[in-house]
Design a protein around this motif. Structure first.
Motif, PDB file in Angstrom:
ATOM      1  N   PHE A  40      22.814  13.038   7.003  1.00  0.00           N
ATOM      2  CA  PHE A  40      21.242  12.972   7.153  1.00  0.00           C
ATOM      3  C   PHE A  40      21.048  12.014   8.413  1.00  0.00           C
ATOM      4  O   PHE A  40      19.820  11.951   9.124  1.00  0.00           O
ATOM      5  N   GLY A  41      21.894  11.442   8.920  1.00  0.00           N
ATOM      6  CA  GLY A  41      21.695  10.483  10.318  1.00  0.00           C
ATOM      7  C   GLY A  41      21.107   9.116  10.170  1.00  0.00           C
ATOM      8  O   GLY A  41      20.272   8.797  10.769  1.00  0.00           O
ATOM      9  N   LEU A  42      21.295   8.904   8.771  1.00  0.00           N
ATOM     10  CA  LEU A  42      20.347   7.664   8.368  1.00  0.00           C
ATOM     11  C   LEU A  42      21.334   6.351   7.837  1.00  0.00           C
ATOM     12  O   LEU A  42      22.404   6.894   7.224  1.00  0.00           O
ATOM     13  N   SER A  43      21.013   5.136   7.999  1.00  0.00           N
ATOM     14  CA  SER A  43      21.871   4.021   7.512  1.00  0.00           C
ATOM     15  C   SER A  43      21.237   3.782   6.104  1.00  0.00           C
ATOM     16  O   SER A  43      20.038   4.347   5.632  1.00  0.00           O
ATOM     17  N   MET A  44      22.006   2.887   5.300  1.00  0.00           N
ATOM     18  CA  MET A  44      21.236   2.595   3.895  1.00  0.00           C
ATOM     19  C   MET A  44      20.173   1.700   4.141  1.00  0.00           C
ATOM     20  O   MET A  44      19.240   2.034   3.214  1.00  0.00           O
ATOM     21  N   GLN A  45      19.875   0.959   5.297  1.00  0.00           N
ATOM     22  CA  GLN A  45      18.665   0.185   5.435  1.00  0.00           C
ATOM     23  C   GLN A  45      17.701   1.229   5.860  1.00  0.00           C
ATOM     24  O   GLN A  45      16.468   0.942   5.385  1.00  0.00           O
ATOM     25  N   GLN A  46      18.005   2.263   6.479  1.00  0.00           N
ATOM     26  CA  GLN A  46      16.720   3.226   6.796  1.00  0.00           C
ATOM     27  C   GLN A  46      16.294   3.775   5.735  1.00  0.00           C
ATOM     28  O   GLN A  46      15.285   3.970   5.245  1.00  0.00           O
ATOM     29  N   PHE A  47      17.182   4.241   4.891  1.00  0.00           N
ATOM     30  CA  PHE A  47      17.071   4.863   3.494  1.00  0.00           C
ATOM     31  C   PHE A  47      16.279   4.068   2.494  1.00  0.00           C
ATOM     32  O   PHE A  47      15.213   4.393   2.090  1.00  0.00           O
ATOM     33  N   ASN A  48      16.491   2.756   2.606  1.00  0.00           N
ATOM     34  CA  ASN A  48      16.014   1.731   1.774  1.00  0.00           C
ATOM     35  C   ASN A  48      14.273   1.807   2.308  1.00  0.00           C
ATOM     36  O   ASN A  48      13.578   1.583   1.223  1.00  0.00           O
ATOM     37  N   VAL A  49      14.049   1.666   3.699  1.00  0.00           N
ATOM     38  CA  VAL A  49      12.822   1.784   3.898  1.00  0.00           C
ATOM     39  C   VAL A  49      12.114   2.921   3.631  1.00  0.00           C
ATOM     40  O   VAL A  49      10.921   2.881   2.911  1.00  0.00           O
ATOM     41  N   LEU A  50      12.626   4.106   3.434  1.00  0.00           N
ATOM     42  CA  LEU A  50      11.875   5.346   3.213  1.00  0.00           C
ATOM     43  C   LEU A  50      11.654   5.143   1.528  1.00  0.00           C
ATOM     44  O   LEU A  50      10.635   5.676   1.120  1.00  0.00           O
ATOM     45  N   ARG A  51      12.658   4.583   0.947  1.00  0.00           N
ATOM     46  CA  ARG A  51      12.344   4.611  -0.732  1.00  0.00           C
ATOM     47  C   ARG A  51      11.353   3.454  -1.097  1.00  0.00           C
ATOM     48  O   ARG A  51      10.395   3.813  -1.764  1.00  0.00           O
ATOM     49  N   ILE A  52      11.200   2.541  -0.035  1.00  0.00           N
ATOM     50  CA  ILE A  52      10.012   1.367  -0.073  1.00  0.00           C
ATOM     51  C   ILE A  52       8.772   2.203  -0.024  1.00  0.00           C
ATOM     52  O   ILE A  52       7.578   2.110  -0.978  1.00  0.00           O
ATOM     53  N   LEU A  53       8.563   2.939   1.054  1.00  0.00           N
ATOM     54  CA  LEU A  53       7.289   3.575   1.640  1.00  0.00           C
ATOM     55  C   LEU A  53       6.999   4.782   0.295  1.00  0.00           C
ATOM     56  O   LEU A  53       5.914   4.842   0.041  1.00  0.00           O
ATOM     57  N   ARG A  54       8.031   5.447  -0.191  1.00  0.00           N
ATOM     58  CA  ARG A  54       7.947   6.336  -1.277  1.00  0.00           C
ATOM     59  C   ARG A  54       7.120   5.678  -2.588  1.00  0.00           C
ATOM     60  O   ARG A  54       6.084   5.969  -3.250  1.00  0.00           O
ATOM     61  N   GLY A  55       7.852   4.468  -2.769  1.00  0.00           N
ATOM     62  CA  GLY A  55       7.296   3.532  -3.664  1.00  0.00           C
ATOM     63  C   GLY A  55       5.751   3.154  -3.515  1.00  0.00           C
ATOM     64  O   GLY A  55       5.061   2.782  -4.770  1.00  0.00           O
ATOM     65  N   GLN A  56       5.178   3.174  -2.524  1.00  0.00           N
ATOM     66  CA  GLN A  56       3.718   2.998  -2.207  1.00  0.00           C
ATOM     67  C   GLN A  56       2.838   3.839  -2.731  1.00  0.00           C
ATOM     68  O   GLN A  56       1.500   3.833  -2.647  1.00  0.00           O
ATOM     69  N   LYS A  57       3.182   5.199  -3.078  1.00  0.00           N
ATOM     70  CA  LYS A  57       2.606   6.198  -3.622  1.00  0.00           C
ATOM     71  C   LYS A  57       1.369   6.606  -2.665  1.00  0.00           C
ATOM     72  O   LYS A  57       0.215   6.736  -3.257  1.00  0.00           O
ATOM     73  N   GLY A  58       1.780   6.844  -1.365  1.00  0.00           N
ATOM     74  CA  GLY A  58       0.817   7.292  -0.419  1.00  0.00           C
ATOM     75  C   GLY A  58      -0.057   6.217   0.227  1.00  0.00           C
ATOM     76  O   GLY A  58      -0.700   6.470   1.201  1.00  0.00           O
ATOM     77  N   GLN A  59      -0.022   4.931  -0.269  1.00  0.00           N
ATOM     78  CA  GLN A  59      -0.333   4.083   0.446  1.00  0.00           C
ATOM     79  C   GLN A  59       0.294   3.587   1.393  1.00  0.00           C
ATOM     80  O   GLN A  59       1.723   3.431   1.460  1.00  0.00           O
ATOM     81  N   PRO A  60      -0.323   2.708   2.673  1.00  0.00           N
ATOM     82  CA  PRO A  60       0.524   2.269   3.591  1.00  0.00           C
ATOM     83  C   PRO A  60       1.234   0.966   3.216  1.00  0.00           C
ATOM     84  O   PRO A  60       0.747   0.314   2.442  1.00  0.00           O
ATOM     85  N   ALA A  61       2.490   0.809   3.908  1.00  0.00           N
ATOM     86  CA  ALA A  61       2.993  -0.596   3.811  1.00  0.00           C
ATOM     87  C   ALA A  61       3.083  -1.236   5.236  1.00  0.00           C
ATOM     88  O   ALA A  61       2.963  -0.499   6.315  1.00  0.00           O
ATOM     89  N   ASN A  62       2.739  -2.600   5.289  1.00  0.00           N
ATOM     90  CA  ASN A  62       2.950  -3.219   6.638  1.00  0.00           C
ATOM     91  C   ASN A  62       4.285  -3.783   6.526  1.00  0.00           C
ATOM     92  O   ASN A  62       5.187  -3.829   5.615  1.00  0.00           O
ATOM     93  N   MET A  63       4.619  -4.208   7.727  1.00  0.00           N
ATOM     94  CA  MET A  63       6.021  -4.754   8.082  1.00  0.00           C
ATOM     95  C   MET A  63       6.358  -5.883   7.149  1.00  0.00           C
ATOM     96  O   MET A  63       7.606  -6.156   6.715  1.00  0.00           O
ATOM     97  N   ARG A  64       5.445  -6.882   6.621  1.00  0.00           N
ATOM     98  CA  ARG A  64       5.606  -7.874   5.763  1.00  0.00           C
ATOM     99  C   ARG A  64       6.061  -7.401   4.358  1.00  0.00           C
ATOM    100  O   ARG A  64       7.112  -7.801   3.878  1.00  0.00           O
ATOM    101  N   THR A  65       5.479  -6.313   3.817  1.00  0.00           N
ATOM    102  CA  THR A  65       5.667  -5.571   2.686  1.00  0.00           C
ATOM    103  C   THR A  65       7.282  -5.176   2.915  1.00  0.00           C
ATOM    104  O   THR A  65       7.919  -5.331   1.699  1.00  0.00           O
ATOM    105  N   LEU A  66       7.525  -4.479   3.728  1.00  0.00           N
ATOM    106  CA  LEU A  66       8.939  -3.769   3.949  1.00  0.00           C
ATOM    107  C   LEU A  66       9.975  -5.010   4.143  1.00  0.00           C
ATOM    108  O   LEU A  66      11.027  -4.910   3.257  1.00  0.00           O
ATOM    109  N   ASN A  67       9.818  -5.872   4.734  1.00  0.00           N
ATOM    110  CA  ASN A  67      10.727  -7.035   4.898  1.00  0.00           C
ATOM    111  C   ASN A  67      10.997  -7.729   3.376  1.00  0.00           C
ATOM    112  O   ASN A  67      12.319  -8.013   3.160  1.00  0.00           O
TER     113      ASN A  67
END
Length: 148
Positions: A40-67
Motif C-alpha cells: 500500500f506504500g504506507l508506514s505503520m505510523q501513516q496507517f495509524n494516522v488514517l485509523r485515528i481519522l477514521r475514528g473521528q467518524k467524519g469529524q476533523p482532527a487537529n494535529m494535537r489530537t493526532l499527536n
C-alpha cells in the motif's frame, strides 16, 4: 522464541531476558506490519494516522489530537500528514482567520484504501496471535499493564 539462542548468549536473568524478549517481539511485529503495509506504500505510523481519522467518524482532527493518539510518540505527525495528503488519502483545511487552526480529514479515497489496508493488517494480527486464546490475550494484556 528462544531469546538466548537469538542473541547467542548463556542464560539471562529473568528481568533482562524479559526486556530483551519484549524488544525482539516488538521488532518481529514491526517487521511483519511493515511487510503487510508495503504493497500500500504506507508506514505503520501513516496507517495509524488514517485509523485515528477514521475514528473521528467524519469529524476533523487537529494535529494535537493526532499527536496525542499516535501509538508511536516519536512520529513527526506534520510530515506524516503531508505524505498522506500527497497520496490523496487525507486533506487539510487551514482556517483563514486563524492559520494555527488546522483540520485534517480522511478523503473518500483514504476511506476506501483504509478498508483494504485494515483487512490486511487484521489478517496479519490474527496470524501473529493465532497461538493465543482470548483468555491468554487478556492475561498477557494484564501482565503488560504492570510495566511502568
Amino acid at each position: 522464541m528462544n531469546v538466548e539462542a537469538i542473541i547467542k548468549t548463556a542464560t539471562l536473568p529473568p528481568r533482562r531476558r524479559t526486556m530483551i524478549h519484549l524488544m525482539l517481539v516488538n521488532n518481529r511485529i514491526g517487521e511483519a506490519m511493515a511487510q503487510t503495509l508495503k504493497p500500500f506504500g504506507l508506514s505503520m505510523q501513516q496507517f495509524n494516522v488514517l485509523r485515528i481519522l477514521r475514528g473521528q467518524k467524519g469529524q476533523p482532527a487537529n494535529m494535537r489530537t493526532l499527536n496525542e493518539r499516535m501509538v508511536s510518540k516519536m512520529s513527526n505527525t506534520t510530515r506524516l500528514v503531508d505524505k498522506l495528503i500527497a497520496k490523496g488519502l487525507v486533506r487539510r483545511n487551514v482556517c483563514p482567520e486563524n492559520r494555527r487552526k488546522v483540520e485534517i480529514f480522511l478523503t473518500d479515497t483514504g476511506k476506501e484504501q483504509l478498508e483494504d489496508m485494515s483487512a490486511a493488517v487484521d489478517a496479519q494480527e490474527h496470524a501473529l496471535m493465532e497461538n493465543f486464546s482470548d483468555d491468554d490475550l487478556r492475561r498477557l494484556n494484564e501482565l503488560l499493564d504492570l510495566i511502568k
